[in-house]
Design a protein around this motif. Structure first.
Motif, PDB file in Angstrom:
ATOM      1  N   VAL A   4     -41.134   4.566  24.457  1.00 50.98           N
ATOM      2  CA  VAL A   4     -40.919   4.338  25.894  1.00 50.98           C
ATOM      3  C   VAL A   4     -41.246   2.876  26.206  1.00 50.98           C
ATOM      4  O   VAL A   4     -41.979   2.212  25.476  1.00 50.98           O
ATOM      5  CB  VAL A   4     -41.795   5.262  26.772  1.00 50.98           C
ATOM      6  CG1 VAL A   4     -41.397   6.715  26.609  1.00 50.98           C
ATOM      7  CG2 VAL A   4     -43.276   5.046  26.518  1.00 50.98           C
ATOM      8  N   LYS A   5     -40.687   2.415  27.299  1.00 54.55           N
ATOM      9  CA  LYS A   5     -40.985   1.069  27.793  1.00 54.55           C
ATOM     10  C   LYS A   5     -41.856   1.195  29.037  1.00 54.55           C
ATOM     11  O   LYS A   5     -41.491   1.861  30.007  1.00 54.55           O
ATOM     12  CB  LYS A   5     -39.690   0.332  28.144  1.00 54.55           C
ATOM     13  CG  LYS A   5     -39.876  -0.974  28.913  1.00 54.55           C
ATOM     14  CD  LYS A   5     -40.397  -2.103  28.027  1.00 54.55           C
ATOM     15  CE  LYS A   5     -39.305  -2.647  27.138  1.00 54.55           C
ATOM     16  NZ  LYS A   5     -39.748  -3.897  26.441  1.00 54.55           N
ATOM     17  N   LEU A   6     -43.038   0.564  29.009  1.00 53.11           N
ATOM     18  CA  LEU A   6     -43.906   0.504  30.175  1.00 53.11           C
ATOM     19  C   LEU A   6     -43.825  -0.886  30.783  1.00 53.11           C
ATOM     20  O   LEU A   6     -44.059  -1.887  30.110  1.00 53.11           O
ATOM     21  CB  LEU A   6     -45.360   0.803  29.789  1.00 53.11           C
ATOM     22  CG  LEU A   6     -46.403   0.492  30.875  1.00 53.11           C
ATOM     23  CD1 LEU A   6     -46.238   1.423  32.072  1.00 53.11           C
ATOM     24  CD2 LEU A   6     -47.824   0.564  30.317  1.00 53.11           C
ATOM     25  N   ILE A   7     -43.493  -0.956  32.071  1.00 51.85           N
ATOM     26  CA  ILE A   7     -43.490  -2.214  32.809  1.00 51.85           C
ATOM     27  C   ILE A   7     -44.473  -2.050  33.953  1.00 51.85           C
ATOM     28  O   ILE A   7     -44.387  -1.080  34.718  1.00 51.85           O
ATOM     29  CB  ILE A   7     -42.081  -2.543  33.332  1.00 51.85           C
ATOM     30  CG1 ILE A   7     -41.128  -2.754  32.142  1.00 51.85           C
ATOM     31  CG2 ILE A   7     -42.105  -3.777  34.232  1.00 51.85           C
ATOM     32  CD1 ILE A   7     -39.680  -2.984  32.527  1.00 51.85           C
ATOM     33  N   TYR A   8     -45.431  -2.959  34.046  1.00 51.27           N
ATOM     34  CA  TYR A   8     -46.422  -2.779  35.112  1.00 51.27           C
ATOM     35  C   TYR A   8     -46.683  -4.077  35.855  1.00 51.27           C
ATOM     36  O   TYR A   8     -46.556  -5.172  35.320  1.00 51.27           O
ATOM     37  CB  TYR A   8     -47.724  -2.177  34.570  1.00 51.27           C
ATOM     38  CG  TYR A   8     -48.636  -3.093  33.784  1.00 51.27           C
ATOM     39  CD1 TYR A   8     -49.755  -3.669  34.359  1.00 51.27           C
ATOM     40  CD2 TYR A   8     -48.387  -3.346  32.429  1.00 51.27           C
ATOM     41  CE1 TYR A   8     -50.607  -4.490  33.633  1.00 51.27           C
ATOM     42  CE2 TYR A   8     -49.235  -4.159  31.689  1.00 51.27           C
ATOM     43  CZ  TYR A   8     -50.349  -4.729  32.298  1.00 51.27           C
ATOM     44  OH  TYR A   8     -51.186  -5.546  31.580  1.00 51.27           O
ATOM     45  N   ASN A   9     -47.040  -3.893  37.124  1.00 54.95           N
ATOM     46  CA  ASN A   9     -47.344  -4.993  38.024  1.00 54.95           C
ATOM     47  C   ASN A   9     -48.860  -5.095  38.153  1.00 54.95           C
ATOM     48  O   ASN A   9     -49.480  -4.263  38.812  1.00 54.95           O
ATOM     49  CB  ASN A   9     -46.700  -4.728  39.385  1.00 54.95           C
ATOM     50  CG  ASN A   9     -47.045  -5.788  40.420  1.00 54.95           C
ATOM     51  OD1 ASN A   9     -47.716  -6.779  40.123  1.00 54.95           O
ATOM     52  ND2 ASN A   9     -46.591  -5.586  41.646  1.00 54.95           N
ATOM     53  N   PRO A  10     -49.511  -6.089  37.526  1.00 55.57           N
ATOM     54  CA  PRO A  10     -50.972  -6.157  37.529  1.00 55.57           C
ATOM     55  C   PRO A  10     -51.567  -6.454  38.906  1.00 55.57           C
ATOM     56  O   PRO A  10     -52.759  -6.244  39.123  1.00 55.57           O
ATOM     57  CB  PRO A  10     -51.275  -7.295  36.551  1.00 55.57           C
ATOM     58  CG  PRO A  10     -50.058  -8.164  36.587  1.00 55.57           C
ATOM     59  CD  PRO A  10     -48.903  -7.223  36.779  1.00 55.57           C
ATOM     60  N   MET A  50     -45.494 -11.132  35.343  1.00 55.99           N
ATOM     61  CA  MET A  50     -46.263 -12.359  35.540  1.00 55.99           C
ATOM     62  C   MET A  50     -45.973 -13.028  36.876  1.00 55.99           C
ATOM     63  O   MET A  50     -46.761 -13.837  37.353  1.00 55.99           O
ATOM     64  CB  MET A  50     -45.970 -13.334  34.393  1.00 55.99           C
ATOM     65  CG  MET A  50     -46.522 -12.848  33.057  1.00 55.99           C
ATOM     66  SD  MET A  50     -46.056 -13.919  31.677  1.00 55.99           S
ATOM     67  CE  MET A  50     -44.349 -13.420  31.416  1.00 55.99           C
ATOM     68  N   GLU A  51     -44.829 -12.694  37.501  1.00 57.63           N
ATOM     69  CA  GLU A  51     -44.480 -13.268  38.793  1.00 57.63           C
ATOM     70  C   GLU A  51     -43.448 -12.362  39.457  1.00 57.63           C
ATOM     71  O   GLU A  51     -42.771 -11.577  38.774  1.00 57.63           O
ATOM     72  CB  GLU A  51     -43.921 -14.676  38.634  1.00 57.63           C
ATOM     73  CG  GLU A  51     -42.669 -14.738  37.775  1.00 57.63           C
ATOM     74  CD  GLU A  51     -42.201 -16.164  37.548  1.00 57.63           C
ATOM     75  OE1 GLU A  51     -42.899 -17.084  37.988  1.00 57.63           O
ATOM     76  OE2 GLU A  51     -41.124 -16.330  36.949  1.00 57.63           O
ATOM     77  N   PRO A  52     -43.319 -12.429  40.785  1.00 55.13           N
ATOM     78  CA  PRO A  52     -42.332 -11.595  41.469  1.00 55.13           C
ATOM     79  C   PRO A  52     -40.925 -11.817  40.925  1.00 55.13           C
ATOM     80  O   PRO A  52     -40.533 -12.942  40.634  1.00 55.13           O
ATOM     81  CB  PRO A  52     -42.439 -12.058  42.935  1.00 55.13           C
ATOM     82  CG  PRO A  52     -43.828 -12.602  43.063  1.00 55.13           C
ATOM     83  CD  PRO A  52     -44.127 -13.237  41.728  1.00 55.13           C
ATOM     84  N   GLY A  76     -46.632   0.698  39.594  1.00 58.10           N
ATOM     85  CA  GLY A  76     -46.641  -0.202  40.743  1.00 58.10           C
ATOM     86  C   GLY A  76     -46.407   0.589  42.009  1.00 58.10           C
ATOM     87  O   GLY A  76     -46.472   1.818  42.005  1.00 58.10           O
ATOM     88  N   GLY A  77     -46.097  -0.097  43.101  1.00 57.92           N
ATOM     89  CA  GLY A  77     -45.863   0.568  44.372  1.00 57.92           C
ATOM     90  C   GLY A  77     -44.382   0.832  44.615  1.00 57.92           C
ATOM     91  O   GLY A  77     -43.557   0.761  43.703  1.00 57.92           O
ATOM     92  N   ASP A  78     -44.039   1.142  45.874  1.00 53.06           N
ATOM     93  CA  ASP A  78     -42.657   1.464  46.222  1.00 53.06           C
ATOM     94  C   ASP A  78     -41.723   0.283  45.960  1.00 53.06           C
ATOM     95  O   ASP A  78     -40.587   0.479  45.530  1.00 53.06           O
ATOM     96  CB  ASP A  78     -42.576   1.867  47.697  1.00 53.06           C
ATOM     97  CG  ASP A  78     -43.260   3.204  47.962  1.00 53.06           C
ATOM     98  OD1 ASP A  78     -42.947   4.175  47.271  1.00 53.06           O
ATOM     99  OD2 ASP A  78     -44.102   3.259  48.867  1.00 53.06           O
TER     100      ASP A  78
END
Length: 260
Positions: free
Chosen positions: A6-12, A43-45, A66-68
Motif C-alpha cells: 500500500v502507499k501511505l501519504i500523510y500530511n505532518p 513537505m509543502e502544500p 490528514g483532514g478533509d
C-alpha cells in the motif's frame, strides 16, 4: 512475509500533528496484516502528486492521513490521473467530516483497524469545473471564513477557530447576485453563500444536510439568501445544532447537477 503493498501519504501539519507520533504503530499494524508500506511525507502544500508518481496496479490501496482538504486533494489527483485503487482515509485533520461520516474516529488505531477490515464501498464524487471534490463545495462569505482561517489557529482551537474567523468577517459581509440552475429549476437572487454537500457534515458540524448520502447519485444544496440578519442567525444556529430549519431565505434541495 509481506506479499501486498500500500502507499501511505500523510500530511505532518494536519490537525494536532498526532499522526506523526503514531507512524510506527501504523507500520506495525499493516505489516502484521502482510502489507509492505511505501511512505510519502508531504513537505509543502500541493505536493501529494509527487507521492503518487510511482503508483501502479501492484498496490492494493492508497491511504491518506490528514483532514478533509487532504482527502479531497487525493481524490482529485486519483480521478485526474485515473488511478483506480481504493482510498483509505485516516482522520488526522481538524474536522475530518467525511471520515467521521464513514464512521471513523480520531482514535487512529481504531481507524487503521477499520481500513484493514477492507470493506470497500463505491461512493459519489463531485466535480466543479475541472476539479474533483469529496465532501463539500462552498461559495460566498462561508468560503471566505473557511479559507481565511489560519492552519495554526485551526490546529490549536479546532472548529472554534471558524467561529472566530466568522466574527472577523462580519464587517466584510456582502451578498452575491447568483443564478442557481438545477436539472429541474432555476433560482435567482441575492445570496450570502452556499454549500453543495456529498455527506451530511461540514466544518465539524453534524447533520447539516439531513438527507445527504454518499452513494445516492445526488448532491444536497444549502443556499443562504440575503435577509433579516437576526432571523438568519437564529436559523443558522438551529441548522448547526442539527435542528429542522424554517426560514424562507434558507434553500435546501437535492439534485445531481448544479450550475451556479
Amino acid at each position: 512475509m509481506l506479499t501486498k503493498k500500500v502507499k501511505l501519504i500523510y500530511n505532518p501539519a494536519a490537525g494536532d500533528r498526532s499522526f506523526n507520533s503514531y507512524l510506527d504503530k501504523f507500520l506495525k499494524q499493516f505489516q502484521a496484516a502482510g502489507f509492505k508500506v511505501d511512505i510519502y511525507r508531504s513537505m509543502e502544500p500541493g505536493d501529494f502528486g509527487a507521492g503518487l508518481a510511482d503508483i501502479n496496479q501492484s498496490y492494493e490501496a492508497v491511504i491518506i492521513a490528514g483532514g478533509d482538504g487532504s482527502a479531497s486533494e487525493m481524490v482529485d489527483l486519483m480521478q485526474t490521473r485515473k488511478i483506480d485503487l481504493p482510498l483509505g482515509i485516516i482522520p488526522a485533520g481538524t474536522a475530518n467530516d467525511f471520515a467521521s461520516f464513514l464512521g471513523m474516529t480520531q482514535n487512529i488505531e481504531n481507524s487503521v483497524k477499520r481500513i484493514l477490515d477492507w470493506n470497500i464501498k463505491e461512493i459519489d464524487v463531485g466535480k466543479v469545473n475541472d476539479k474533483y471534490f469529496l465532501n463539500v463545495c462552498v461559495g460566498g462569505i462561508i468560503s471566505q471564513i473557511a479559507h481565511g482561517t489560519e492552519t495554526e489557529m485551526k490546529n490549536r482551537l479546532g472548529k472554534v477557530a471558524y467561529y472566530l474567523q466568522g466574527l472577523r468577517e462580519l464587517p466584510n459581509i456582502k451578498s452575491m447576485k447568483l443564478e442557481i440552475e438545477t436539472s429541474q429549476k432555476v433560482i435567482k437572487g441575492e445570496f450570502l453563500g452556499f454549500f453543495i454537500f456529498n455527506s451530511k457534515d461540514a466544518g465539524g458540524f453534524k447533520n447539516i444536510a439531513k438527507l445527504a448520502s454518499i452513494d445516492d447519485g445526488l448532491f444536497d444544496l444549502l443556499a443562504v439568501k440575503t435577509g433579516n440578519i437576526l432571523k438568519l442567525s437564529s436559523a443558522a444556529a438551529d441548522l448547526f445544532n442539527g435542528k429542522d430549519i424554517k426560514n424562507e431565505n434558507l434553500i435546501y434541495l437535492q439534485d445531481s447537477y448544479f450550475k451556479i
